[in-house]
Design an enzyme around this catalytic site. Structure first.
Site, mmCIF file in Angstrom:
data_model
loop_
_atom_site.group_PDB
_atom_site.id
_atom_site.type_symbol
_atom_site.label_atom_id
_atom_site.label_comp_id
_atom_site.label_asym_id
_atom_site.label_seq_id
_atom_site.Cartn_x
_atom_site.Cartn_y
_atom_site.Cartn_z
ATOM 1 C CB CYS A 136 64.570 43.426 50.659
ATOM 2 S SG CYS A 136 63.421 44.687 51.545
ATOM 3 C CB CYS A 139 64.182 41.982 54.013
ATOM 4 S SG CYS A 139 62.708 43.122 53.239
#
Length: 227
Positions: A136, A139
């Site tokens: 991600c 993230c």
């Protein structure tokens, strides 16, 4: 001497003839002596062959009964006086997991580990969960901000949960997007946010962080020994 002899002869069926002359009485005694001996012999033989007909004497068993009662009482007393066996001591309580130290991001290794950390946290201690993934991009962008907040707020616990390794934890908290941040106190959810919004994350964390416990952050005092 003659009176008991008269009674014995009457008991055996021999009539005693009372004579006024002592000589005649002695003569009658000598004449009936063989019969008296024979009757006594028969009586002894009868009882020797059939002992059930021998009269039984009444025996007072009160002393024996008292003795039995005393024995029973002694037995009861001994039973009461017997030492009681103490029950085994309860097993020692399981050692409580020490409260984790803040100041850094803690990687959750399992659901059990997460439960232990949440249980060891203080009643008013804020816990921030970061549900992240290595693939991600957002993230990875906000991860340095998350780590900086952990260093600035050591009285807050910052936990990182990897989405690829802990599916059951994601399901438990209903996480479906990344990154997701969940703020907890006493295992109860205060708020959550999705996305890599660094400003919104820092505001939410500082608003719920509270003040640090002075006793947990105080340094040991130094002093001099008096002589």
């Amino acid at each position: 001497f003659l009176r008991p002899l008269q009674l014995a002869m009457r008991f055996l069926g021999h009539e005693w003839v009372e004579e006024e002359s002592p000589e005649e009485e002695r003569a009658a005694l000598l004449r009936n002596l063989p019969a008296l001996r024979g009757g006594v012999s028969k009586l002894l033989a009868k009882y020797a062959t059939n002992t059930s007909q021998i009269p039984k004497l009444a025996v007072d068993d009160s002393d024996d009964d008292d003795g039995d009662d005393d024995d029973d009482d002694d037995g009861k007393t001994a039973a009461k006086a017997a030492p009681k066996v103490a029950p085994p001591p309860p097993p020692p309580p399981k050692p409580r997991t020490p409260a984790p130290k803040g100041g850094k991001v803690i990687a959750v290794t399992s659901g059990k580990h997460l439960d232990e950390v949440l249980s060891a946290a203080g009643r008013e201690q804020l816990v921030v969960l970061d549900f992240t993934a290595t693939w991600c991009g957002p993230c990875q962008q906000i991860a340095p901000i998350f780590a900086r907040l952990a260093g600035e707020l050591p009285h807050v616990l910052f936990l990182k949960v990897d989405a690829d390794s802990h599916g059951p934890i994601l399901k438990q908290y209903g996480v479906k997007a990344f990154p997701t941040f969940v703020l907890l106190k006493r295992k109860s959810e205060l708020s959550r946010m999705q996305g890599a919004d660094a400003g919104a994350l820092e505001s939410a964390v500082r608003a719920n962080a509270g003040k640090p416990d002075p006793w947990s952050t105080a340094k040991k005092a130094t002093g001099r020994t008096l002589r």
